[in-house]
Design an enzyme around this catalytic site. Sequence first.
Site, mmCIF file in Angstrom:
data_model
loop_
_atom_site.group_PDB
_atom_site.id
_atom_site.type_symbol
_atom_site.label_atom_id
_atom_site.label_comp_id
_atom_site.label_asym_id
_atom_site.label_seq_id
_atom_site.Cartn_x
_atom_site.Cartn_y
_atom_site.Cartn_z
ATOM 1 N N ASP A 49 0.848 -1.197 0.000
ATOM 2 C CA ASP A 49 0.000 0.000 0.000
ATOM 3 C C ASP A 49 0.882 1.245 0.000
ATOM 4 O OD1 ASP A 49 -2.998 0.944 0.893
ATOM 5 O OD2 ASP A 49 -1.451 2.245 1.726
ATOM 6 N N TYR A 54 3.014 9.958 -0.290
ATOM 7 C CA TYR A 54 4.115 9.367 0.478
ATOM 8 C C TYR A 54 5.469 9.666 -0.206
ATOM 9 C CZ TYR A 54 0.365 6.460 2.554
ATOM 10 O OH TYR A 54 -0.777 5.998 3.153
#
Length: 304
Positions: A49, A54
């Site tokens: 994931d 990010y």
Amino acid sequence: MNFNRSTASLKLNTGVSIPQIGLGTWQSTEDEVYGAVLAAIKAGYRHIDTAAIYQNETAVGKAIKDSGIPREELFVTTKLWCTYHTRVQQGLDESLERLGLEYVDLYLMHWPLAMNSNGSDNWFPFKSDGSTRDVIEWDYVKTYESMQELLPSGKVKAIGISNFTEEKIERLLNSETTKVKPACLQIELHPLLPQQKLIDYCKSKDIVVEAYSPLGSTGAPLLKNEKLIKIAEKYGVSPATICISWAIWRGTVVLPKSVSSARIESNLVVVKLDDEDGEQINTIHETEGVQRFVSPKWGVVIFD
Ligand code: A2P
């Protein structure tokens, strides 16, 4: 004791299986995440994931490629960031480019709010007076409509949502433009934030729930919880294993984040919890209080 390396999966409303344990990668830097994803796949994880925000998709994709595991054996999720709600196709294409993948198995709307795509920063624009994040008037239902349009291309195999409340999901499902149910809802879930009512609601709508921050996020604060330590002693495992096993016991997907090969490996090993222990964990928040560890200061209300 009944330990096993989890290979359990759940069925999405698309008919596709999703491995119940996936590697979480929030706060894993590009440098760390390459090794983490390789270690995870080597240990037996088949679910990774990530998210555009990010800022580690390039290394995640490289590790997936270098793992040598055929793409179709992996379940990969990424997420649409808030500055891309008005340009969903672009958001996806940029993620796929960084990942070096032709498709993702699941594409989630990261938050039900949009930020200015022409603001002071591509990821975290602030209002011109610098006071708050540059959140714009934009309906997440429209964003979801654009996400649906990604499906025929095959670049996303399923779509879903994250950080939504029951009220917001209900409004999305009841909107005229919503033709495809979200396959998943990804939310913060752990013993101090069990959100059982929201899980029950999703179950009634055939939406799989995914738990992020199952150990309480940064520094894993739940691992110091006395009640969890006691239950862990009974099974002869760590409190982390109990948190992850509890998530499996209650029928959710769980996404523990780690950058340490040893912890990544151990997070895939679960025990079958006795119902009485699962139920005891369900009640910890009643005496210790509900705690949400992840709540960015958006300047607008997200979690009522
Ligand atoms: P690290 O990446 O150094 O392993 P969450 O999954 O709730 O977001 O928790 C992530 C935090 O928990 C990170 O600080 C991570 O650190 C730590 N962590 C992950 N797995 C374990 C484990 N099995 N034991 C202890 N800490 C862990």
